[in-house]
Design an enzyme around this catalytic site. Structure first.
Site, PDB file in Angstrom:
ATOM      1  N   HIS A 269       0.892  -0.780   0.202  1.00  0.00           N
ATOM      2  CA  HIS A 269       0.252   0.158   0.076  1.00  0.00           C
ATOM      3  C   HIS A 269       0.997   1.506  -0.179  1.00  0.00           C
ATOM      4  O   HIS A 269       0.858   2.797  -0.801  1.00  0.00           O
ATOM      5  CB  HIS A 269      -0.669   0.108   1.696  1.00  0.00           C
ATOM      6  CG  HIS A 269      -1.614   1.558   1.274  1.00  0.00           C
ATOM      7  ND1 HIS A 269      -3.180   1.211   0.889  1.00  0.00           N
ATOM      8  CD2 HIS A 269      -1.915   2.773   1.914  1.00  0.00           C
ATOM      9  CE1 HIS A 269      -4.229   1.749   1.245  1.00  0.00           C
ATOM     10  NE2 HIS A 269      -2.884   2.682   1.863  1.00  0.00           N
ATOM     11  N   GLU A 270       2.006   1.099   0.793  1.00  0.00           N
ATOM     12  CA  GLU A 270       2.451   2.342   0.896  1.00  0.00           C
ATOM     13  C   GLU A 270       3.729   2.602  -0.066  1.00  0.00           C
ATOM     14  O   GLU A 270       3.408   3.312  -0.700  1.00  0.00           O
ATOM     15  CB  GLU A 270       3.808   2.558   2.504  1.00  0.00           C
ATOM     16  CG  GLU A 270       3.088   2.387   3.771  1.00  0.00           C
ATOM     17  CD  GLU A 270       1.384   3.251   3.465  1.00  0.00           C
ATOM     18  OE1 GLU A 270       1.564   4.591   3.389  1.00  0.00           O
ATOM     19  OE2 GLU A 270       0.863   3.101   4.612  1.00  0.00           O
ATOM     20  N   HIS A 273       1.823   4.638  -2.855  1.00  0.00           N
ATOM     21  CA  HIS A 273       1.855   6.405  -2.569  1.00  0.00           C
ATOM     22  C   HIS A 273       3.783   6.444  -2.729  1.00  0.00           C
ATOM     23  O   HIS A 273       2.980   7.382  -3.764  1.00  0.00           O
ATOM     24  CB  HIS A 273       1.488   7.079  -1.317  1.00  0.00           C
ATOM     25  CG  HIS A 273       0.098   6.347  -0.613  1.00  0.00           C
ATOM     26  ND1 HIS A 273      -0.614   7.064  -0.778  1.00  0.00           N
ATOM     27  CD2 HIS A 273      -0.137   5.349   0.432  1.00  0.00           C
ATOM     28  CE1 HIS A 273      -1.937   6.762  -0.301  1.00  0.00           C
ATOM     29  NE2 HIS A 273      -1.583   6.085   0.570  1.00  0.00           N
ATOM     30  N   GLU A 299      -4.826   7.845  -2.907  1.00  0.00           N
ATOM     31  CA  GLU A 299      -5.386   6.866  -2.583  1.00  0.00           C
ATOM     32  C   GLU A 299      -5.611   6.048  -2.938  1.00  0.00           C
ATOM     33  O   GLU A 299      -5.103   4.313  -3.267  1.00  0.00           O
ATOM     34  CB  GLU A 299      -6.677   7.455  -1.942  1.00  0.00           C
ATOM     35  CG  GLU A 299      -6.942   6.019  -0.640  1.00  0.00           C
ATOM     36  CD  GLU A 299      -5.857   5.591   0.787  1.00  0.00           C
ATOM     37  OE1 GLU A 299      -4.750   6.394   0.899  1.00  0.00           O
ATOM     38  OE2 GLU A 299      -5.928   4.613   0.918  1.00  0.00           O
TER      39      GLU A 299
END
Lengths: 506, 506
Positions: A269-270, A273, A299
């Site tokens: 997830h990170e 980003h 997001e």
């Protein structure tokens, strides 16, 4: 371009560069505070944060800034200036207006209130006592309502708050897409909870040593295209990604030795980003445009990687053997199919941050409806717990046993961050819609994952989304890519197909 | 105090606080650049460093600063202000004068030259080619000579350079103490090289795993009184200590698996620096006085811990068993006496940073004499290699086989840091003299080390040295503690006693 405009532009860009440099120093300080700054130095470091933030605020609202904005907003200037400079002026103007419209005295009071409210919220959650938090939240809401009045709004007061996180987003659009989502997700969640084909998950929770989880995470990051020459991975309680500059986008993760999913999916997830910010066009450095264009688009990139890549069957077809190497024994007797079903388990739960990809949007919608009602004076703070619990029953079929796991669970409201929550669900819809457009160009999407070749996927996102930074608005990016505005149907399709298969519905 | 002075003081202290805050942000950025900042972000970070340093320079030399200094330097103001404020004014004035006396244009040229010279020096050392570096060093020396003319000097031009690193230090004093030192150390070094009782050292170089070295280092840091709530230990190629603020004083070390001495003694050395800054009085935070008072006093604290504690027999009487636990097997058949002699081995060598505590001051004296001659126009840059090699033969009995291990070994001159080297030897003499005074209060010094009870030693240093930060000048501290000025005899006594015993002379 007339010589005067050219000269003013040059000075303006230098001025902006300085604001950006202070912002970069602050970025590093925040990262450091969260990754291991010694406790005893924190108070004094907060002074430094205050000093630098104050400088940024002063420069953003100065007479000098006002003059720059006026000089560079004339029709003549606009025509003469590059698109980028025009965009910077626009951003600075937005910031200037937002800050100048609130009387300085009131803003100061609000800042003091914010920090008090956050610490009271912590205690209240700990003590499971909403009454303790209520007077603070009431003040926070009252100030925010007043600020909205100062700022003004179109159609709906809540639109002004939405716009802070998702420029251009409105209640009209959200009402439409959220109602479409709700109509299809709620029955799906119900069907799943009644399904007799629930995945077996016990093998997920065996001991997976931290060092091994870290090595696997690093390996996956490399494969996904995270650039370690422009970043690093550290450990924190709450994982995050932070772009200190385009060449320095750091991520953190956490390790639970009895549930490796937090580390692996958190890292992916990170990574999403971070890959966004690592690939913003270099020439935007120091312009204040070298950041994600909105919370929602940001997001969308993290969720794209986490769900559309990281929870994809084809991805694990390639990576499952690798995982087995790092977790010796743990998955020896687990078939890939069973592993895949286990990591895609879905069940209604009370805590947003622990929820799965199917139920997550429902948590967001509850908060959206509450915020919208608050700022339309259709709901008062004292009624929040009751409304919250009712909505959890209605959307998820479960009722919080107390406020600590109910209305007190999120930090956002204590800081006055209203309008922020919808971005999480928006990002999800954007991601599904972007994925749909991507497979027109990359119909072999699943085969690429199977081959462990993420580069074409990453490059596509670099070209269509990342490079622009803040030079394009969220909806502009979405429409250019997909040829249409926000549309919930792609997320609905994805969720229905995926979960019907995982739970063998029909 | 008149109301006007009070008001100006308040404004001045706020102004200074801001300079200090920018300095703190810079401190964190430098730490980060050296401990793992991603490569790709470094160029942009350098811009931020430039911006913040520029701001500090501008504020330190502004009209506003000039006005503060003038208003607060009147006799009336001096009487009315606290000792601390007077000291801050004095520091700011010194900085202001130094910066203002050099024409801005020349200073800019010098900064550009510095960074070029440093990169040329690197290449020249690599290529072992002094001629390549010579023209740059000539320019650096020429500029520095000119700056000394701008600044002015008393008695000797070199005094002005000394004063930058060691306020109040002069050629007269150094000539005296260095000649005393030389007279006694040179024969001692000779006697040792002819001694037939050289320690056996081969066991030092067995494999000692990095992780274990780290654990041992952390354990020793705790015992020495390093406060981990106000610091952290990281790894870098060149170890250092850096005080970001009083509550955040970080150290780094390096690990060589085949020579644990670098990590252990390096860590103890940096610990000495850090304990100094961790124990400066808290009320000096944000005043620009919250730093070591001089390079020499700073070095006295690191050397006190490294040599007078860390290379002390009594210290190892307590710690040797602990070391054995972390280095399983390595010292099983080594008696404490033999271990102690091994870690105190001394032999003439060419490279300053690798030299031992006995020969180290000789390396410094060579540099001191060369610098002094350069700034008294008694020596020109072109003659440096010849002079350097002659002095190494004279002081240490060895001649560099080439300039890379001779005159090109240190970075200092390429950056124009003349006057800096003597601090290293001064620190050593200070440390010995302070130790002598300490044992009047703590005659049980060795027993304390034997008992692993460092606290009284640390507390003594906190009280007599650390707490004052920059509020007391180096010689003021020394004289208050010892009742006399700089005196080389304590270091000479210490070295003669210790090395006669280690090498069983007489």
């Amino acid at each position: 371009m007339t010589a005067v405009i050219e000269m003013v532009e040059k000075e303006f860009l230098e001025y902006v560069k300085k604001i950006s440099a202070y912002g970069e120093a602050l970025g590093l300080i925040y990262w450091d505070l969260r990754t291991g700054a010694p406790k005893k130095g924190v108070d004094q470091r907060s002074e430094v944060v205050g000093m630098l933030s104050g400088e940024v605020f002063t420069m953003s609202t100065s007479e000098e800034m006002a003059t720059f904005i006026t000089s560079l907003s004339s029709e003549e200037a606009k025509t003469a200036l590059s698109q980028t400079t025009n965009k910077i002026v626009e951003e600075c103007k937005k910031e200037y207006d937002r800050n100048k419209k609130i009387p300085a005295e009131e803003y100061k009071e609000f800042v003091v209130l914010q920090s008090k409210a956050e610490s009271v919220w912590e205690d209240a959650r700990e003590a499971n006592d909403f009454a303790m938090f209520q007077p603070y939240l009431e003040k926070i809401v009252a100030y925010t309502r007043k600020f909205v009045d100062y700022w003004g709004y179109e159609d709906n007061p809540y639109n002004t708050l939405l716009d802070m996180y998702e420029p251009g987003m409105t209640v009209d659009v959200l009402d439409r897409v959220f109602s479409e989502l709700r109509e299809r997700i709620v029955p799906l969640v119900k069907a799943i909870s009644e399904s007799e084909n629930k995945p077996e998950t016990s093998f997920l929770f065996k001991k997976f040593p931290k060092e091994k989880q870290k090595e696997f995470s690093l390996e996956i990051l490399k494969q996904l295209g995270y650039n370690f020459e422009a970043g690093r991975l550290d450990e924190t309680v709450h994982p995050f990604a932070t772009g200190i500059n385009i060449g320095d986008v750091r991520i953190t993760t956490r390790y639970d030795e009895h549930d490796f999913r937090g580390a692996v999916f958190g890292t992916i997830h990170e990574c999403g980003h971070a890959i966004y910010e690592q690939n913003i066009a270099e020439e935007l450095t120091g312009t204040l445009l070298d950041d994600g264009t909105s919370m929602g688009i940001h997001e969308s990139q993290s969720l794209f990687f986490e769900n559309f890549v990281g929870r994809n069957y084809s991805f694990w077809k390639k990576q499952y053997d690798l995982l087995k190497q790092y977790a010796p024994g743990q998955f020896d007797h687990v078939e890939l199919d069973d592993f895949y079903r286990a990591i895609n388990e879905s069940k209604p739960s009370l805590i947003r941050v622990d929820s799965d990809e199917l139920t997550y949007p429902l948590h967001i919608m509850i908060r959206y409806e509450i915020e919208k009602a608050l700022f339309n004076h259709e709901l008062e703070v004292k009624d929040l717990p009751e409304v919250w619990n009712k909505k959890y029953e209605e959307y998820l079929g479960i009722t919080p046993e107390n406020d600590a796991v109910g209305v007190l669970q999120d930090v956002h409201w204590s800081g006055g961050s209203f309008g922020y929550f919808p971005s999480y669900a928006l990002g999800y819809m954007y991601a599904a819609q972007i994925k749909q457009a991507m497979i027109r160009d990359l119909p072999e999407f699943d085969q690429l994952l199977e081959a462990g070749n993420i580069t074409p996927i990453k490059n596509w996102l670099n070209e269509k989304v990342h490079q622009f930074g803040k030079t394009k608005k969220p909806l502009e990016i979405l429409e250019t890519i997909t040829g249409e505005g926000l549309n919930a149907k792609y997320l609905i399709q994805y969720l229905e197909e995926k979960y019907s298969s995982v739970y063998r519905l029909n």
